[in-house]
Motif scaffolding. Structure first.
Motif, PDB file in Angstrom:
ATOM      1  N   UNK A   1       7.135   1.453   0.951  1.00  0.00           N
ATOM      2  CA  UNK A   1       6.664   1.390  -0.433  1.00  0.00           C
ATOM      3  C   UNK A   1       5.184   1.063  -0.463  1.00  0.00           C
ATOM      4  N   UNK A   2       4.513   1.584  -1.469  1.00  0.00           N
ATOM      5  CA  UNK A   2       3.147   1.155  -1.720  1.00  0.00           C
ATOM      6  C   UNK A   2       2.842   1.246  -3.202  1.00  0.00           C
ATOM      7  N   UNK A   3       1.749   0.594  -3.572  1.00  0.00           N
ATOM      8  CA  UNK A   3       1.412   0.408  -4.986  1.00  0.00           C
ATOM      9  C   UNK A   3       0.001   0.914  -5.215  1.00  0.00           C
ATOM     10  N   UNK A   4      -0.227   1.574  -6.357  1.00  0.00           N
ATOM     11  CA  UNK A   4      -1.583   2.000  -6.688  1.00  0.00           C
ATOM     12  C   UNK A   4      -1.827   1.803  -8.186  1.00  0.00           C
ATOM     13  N   UNK A   5      -3.069   1.555  -8.567  1.00  0.00           N
ATOM     14  CA  UNK A   5      -3.357   1.391 -10.002  1.00  0.00           C
ATOM     15  C   UNK A   5      -3.037   2.677 -10.757  1.00  0.00           C
ATOM     16  N   UNK A   6      -2.554   2.539 -11.986  1.00  0.00           N
ATOM     17  CA  UNK A   6      -2.124   3.707 -12.764  1.00  0.00           C
ATOM     18  C   UNK A   6      -3.299   4.661 -13.040  1.00  0.00           C
ATOM     19  N   UNK A   7      -4.492   4.114 -13.298  1.00  0.00           N
ATOM     20  CA  UNK A   7      -5.640   4.950 -13.629  1.00  0.00           C
ATOM     21  C   UNK A   7      -5.885   5.966 -12.525  1.00  0.00           C
TER      22      UNK A   7
END
Lengths: 90, 90
Positions: free
Chosen positions: B78-84
């Motif tokens: 899993x990884x996370x990124x800013x929505x913008x």
């Protein structure tokens, strides 16, 4: 040379995803109020024999178009990496 | 701040994946002899409200452990990124 192709397939924005709604509700029941939206999809890993990564990417893209993805309701992302890199990373 | 968490879930190496075998055979029937192995899995996109990416990653990891992944037979990434960033990329 062997490559690992990774394909993620999700429903397009306008397509209703009841499974995602159910998972979001389950997360809320588990006190994960931070989860605002959940979209579900499919994931494929394909081991491809190819001369180089460009050829592997081309083949993977063709596989997506012909079998793995339904372009009417789904969008997809795919990328390819050498197998050695994958094995050392896991 | 909103983040997009992406989770890929696949069966562990030793777990038989009949759907993957079927897809591999279908690819061979479509003349994709390069496809040596296919593994199938699930994909989740979770929109998370969090103060920063570290917190979002922590929450997403907890969601995986509690609901999204069965650690007995599945492995996940899993990884996370800013929505913008996500919106400008699509």
């Amino acid at each position: 040379m062997k490559f690992l192709g990774k394909v993620t397939v999700t429903l397009k924005r306008g397509v209703f995803d009841p499974q995602g709604v159910t998972i979001k509700n389950a997360l809320h029941n588990l006190s994960f109020r931070e989860a605002e939206e959940v979209r579900t999809g499919k994931y494929f890993e394909v081991v491809i024999e190819a001369a180089n990564s460009t050829e592997a990417e081309k083949k993977l893209s063709e596989m997506c178009d012909l079998l793995l993805v339904n372009p009417v309701i789904e969008r997809h992302g795919c990328h390819v990496e050498p197998i050695e890199e994958m094995e050392s990373a896991t």
